[in-house]
Structure formats: C-alpha cells, structure tokens
Design a protein around this motif. Structure first.
Motif, PDB file in Angstrom:
ATOM      1  N   UNK A 160      27.928  26.309 -23.478  1.00 43.25           N
ATOM      2  CA  UNK A 160      28.114  24.953 -22.940  1.00 43.25           C
ATOM      3  C   UNK A 160      28.564  23.998 -24.041  1.00 43.25           C
ATOM      4  N   UNK A 161      27.949  24.125 -25.228  1.00 44.50           N
ATOM      5  CA  UNK A 161      28.336  23.282 -26.358  1.00 44.50           C
ATOM      6  C   UNK A 161      29.773  23.576 -26.792  1.00 44.50           C
ATOM      7  N   UNK A 162      30.133  24.864 -26.856  1.00 43.37           N
ATOM      8  CA  UNK A 162      31.487  25.247 -27.271  1.00 43.37           C
ATOM      9  C   UNK A 162      32.523  24.704 -26.293  1.00 43.37           C
ATOM     10  N   UNK A 163      32.244  24.799 -24.988  1.00 42.52           N
ATOM     11  CA  UNK A 163      33.193  24.300 -23.993  1.00 42.52           C
ATOM     12  C   UNK A 163      33.342  22.787 -24.076  1.00 42.52           C
ATOM     13  N   UNK A 164      32.240  22.103 -24.359  1.00 44.91           N
ATOM     14  CA  UNK A 164      32.315  20.648 -24.508  1.00 44.91           C
ATOM     15  C   UNK A 164      33.158  20.275 -25.726  1.00 44.91           C
ATOM     16  N   UNK A 165      32.965  20.985 -26.838  1.00 44.71           N
ATOM     17  CA  UNK A 165      33.730  20.697 -28.055  1.00 44.71           C
ATOM     18  C   UNK A 165      35.212  20.975 -27.853  1.00 44.71           C
ATOM     19  N   UNK A 166      35.519  22.084 -27.164  1.00 45.81           N
ATOM     20  CA  UNK A 166      36.921  22.443 -26.922  1.00 45.81           C
ATOM     21  C   UNK A 166      37.584  21.410 -26.017  1.00 45.81           C
ATOM     22  N   UNK A 167      36.875  20.997 -24.960  1.00 44.64           N
ATOM     23  CA  UNK A 167      37.425  19.979 -24.055  1.00 44.64           C
ATOM     24  C   UNK A 167      37.627  18.655 -24.781  1.00 44.64           C
ATOM     25  N   UNK A 168      36.675  18.307 -25.647  1.00 40.81           N
ATOM     26  CA  UNK A 168      36.774  17.055 -26.409  1.00 40.81           C
ATOM     27  C   UNK A 168      37.964  17.094 -27.361  1.00 40.81           C
ATOM     28  N   UNK A 169      38.248  18.267 -27.928  1.00 37.28           N
ATOM     29  CA  UNK A 169      39.377  18.402 -28.852  1.00 37.28           C
ATOM     30  C   UNK A 169      40.710  18.255 -28.133  1.00 37.28           C
TER      31      UNK A 169
END
Length: 266
Positions: free
Chosen positions: A146-155
């Motif tokens: 969940x954290x990785x997907x949030x970071x990728x979407x934010x990028x």
C-alpha cells in the motif's frame, strides 16, 4: 507509468527483495545456531530449504496481494468490505503458503535423499500455529505494498514549476503538444489504448491508460466509473437511480453516467 514512477518502482522492488534476502539468511542461520545449541546437528542445506521454500511460496502470492491492495480499497469499497477481504485474504494466503511450502520441501527431501519431510513435528494444531506466524507476514506485505503504491502514484503527479503556477497535462496531438491546464479539463474517458480528454469544446485523444492519467491529475479528479474521471469542481448535480447508479451533470451541461461502485459520498 512515467519514467520517474518506473525508476521508483524498480528501486522499491530491489530494496524489498534485498530486505527479504537478509531476513531469510538471518532466519536460516539463527535456526542452525539454535539446533546446534540444543544438540541437533541437522544438515545445513535442509534448514536452508525450509527458508527458501517458504520465500518461494510467498513469492507466488505477492502479485495477488499487490493487485488486491490496488483494487480492494476505499473509496471503491467501504472500509467494512476491505476489512472482510483482508481477513479472508489472510486465510487464503496462509493456506496457499503452507501447502506449497510443504510440497516443495517434500520434493527437496526426496531429491537429496533426506527421507520424508515431516510437517506435523509434534506442535499441537500446526496449521493454526503456521497461520499465526503467517498473518504477521501477510499484514506486513499489505502495508508495504500500500505504501509503495502510494509513493508510485505520488511520483506520477505533475510538478509545479513555480509556486502558484497552474498545473498542466502534456497531451500529444501529432506534431503538436498541448499543455492543458488541469483546472480546464472537465472529464477523462477511457478509449482503448487512449483516453479522451474533454477540454472546453474540444476532445483530445491522449495515448495513456486511465490509471496513469488519474495518478497524474491527482485528487482534483474523481472516478465515477471504471472508465471515466470527472473534475470535482466541474460537478453541478448528481442524480442517483434506485439501482445505485447515478448521473453526473457537469458545468458544461454534459451528463455522464456513473456506477454505484464509484458513487461519491453525499
């Protein structure tokens, strides 16, 4: 994904695999040390096979957990449904992990002449014992993904060049690239390998996935259908049917159908 997102995803995946490898080595060496301290001199390769088969089994589950985290989440589903899915998913993941792990260990023991692998080794209610261990790993994977997907979407969001500058979306149209102000986009719809962007009286085709554009546009846009986004500020009226599906009326007067699965909160 854009270039920044791909680099971030690669870095996160590499870091995750390094951490998993370090944990696996630490667990195997700790098990060997504990066995020797208690006078059990088991072949080292057998202890290593326990850790390797466990990680291989988890490796086959990670893509499913990743997709579940991506799609089974608010606001697409209510928190209660997400919690139920989390519990059911933990039981399924643990069962798959244990069964595949046991099968792989049987194969390894047979191939190396180590005899028959004994899973039920005196621990009472071994399946429940394994489930209690697995649920911790499962929840860690869910949280990390969940954290990785949030970071990728934010990028993937469009950077603002200057404070107060309007965000734009670069849309290629043949030899011309339009820098469309995000606050002038009314809606975005999936169209095969493209998305159709409603920009004033114009409709631009942009070669991208709807998910990528959604991440790029950010929270100013709302998904009302599996294949459609609308700008929140452009919504003037929402009419809900008895079925739960709804119709959104936008500032331009356009009416778009929405699915009850994506119905905005009142």
């Amino acid at each position: 994904m854009n270039g920044t997102q791909r680099k971030l995803a690669f870095g996160l995946a590499a870091g995750f695999l390094v951490i998993v490898a370090v944990i696996m080595i630490a667990n195997a060496e700790s098990s060997l040390s504990d066995l020797r301290a208690n006078g059990h001199f088991l072949r080292a390769d057998l202890v290593w096979s326990w850790e390797c088969t466990s990680m291989i089994a988890w490796f086959t589950i990670w893509p499913v957990i990743w997709l579940a985290v991506k799609y089974i989440r608010p606001p697409r589903f209510p928190w209660v449904a997400v919690g139920i899915a989390l519990v059911i998913g933990s039981a399924i993941a643990s069962a798959w992990h244990v069964l595949l792990m046991i099968w792989l260990r049987h194969l390894y023991y047979s191939a190396t002449g180590a005899g028959i692998y004994q899973f039920f080794d005196g621990i009472e209610n071994k399946p429940l014992y394994e489930y209690r261990k697995d649920i911790g790993s499962y929840l860690q994977f869910v949280g990390l993904f969940a954290l990785a997907q949030w970071l990728i979407a934010r990028a993937g969001t469009v950077p603002v060049a200057e404070a107060g500058a309007a965000k734009t979306l670069a849309v290629g149209d043949g030899a011309v690239t339009h820098h469309v102000p995000i606050d002038e986009i009314e809606s975005v719809a999936s169209a095969g390998n493209y998305v159709e962007i409603a920009w004033g009286p114009r409709a631009l085709l942009h070669r991208a996935t709807l998910a990528a554009v959604e991440a790029e546009l950010g929270d100013a846009f709302l998904r009302i259908h599996r294949g459609r986004l609308v700008r929140r500020a452009a919504i003037r009226r929402i009419e809900t049917d008895k079925s739960g599906d709804f119709t959104v009326e936008l500032a331009s007067g356009a009416s778009l159908r929405g699915s009850r699965r994506y119905r905005p909160a009142d």
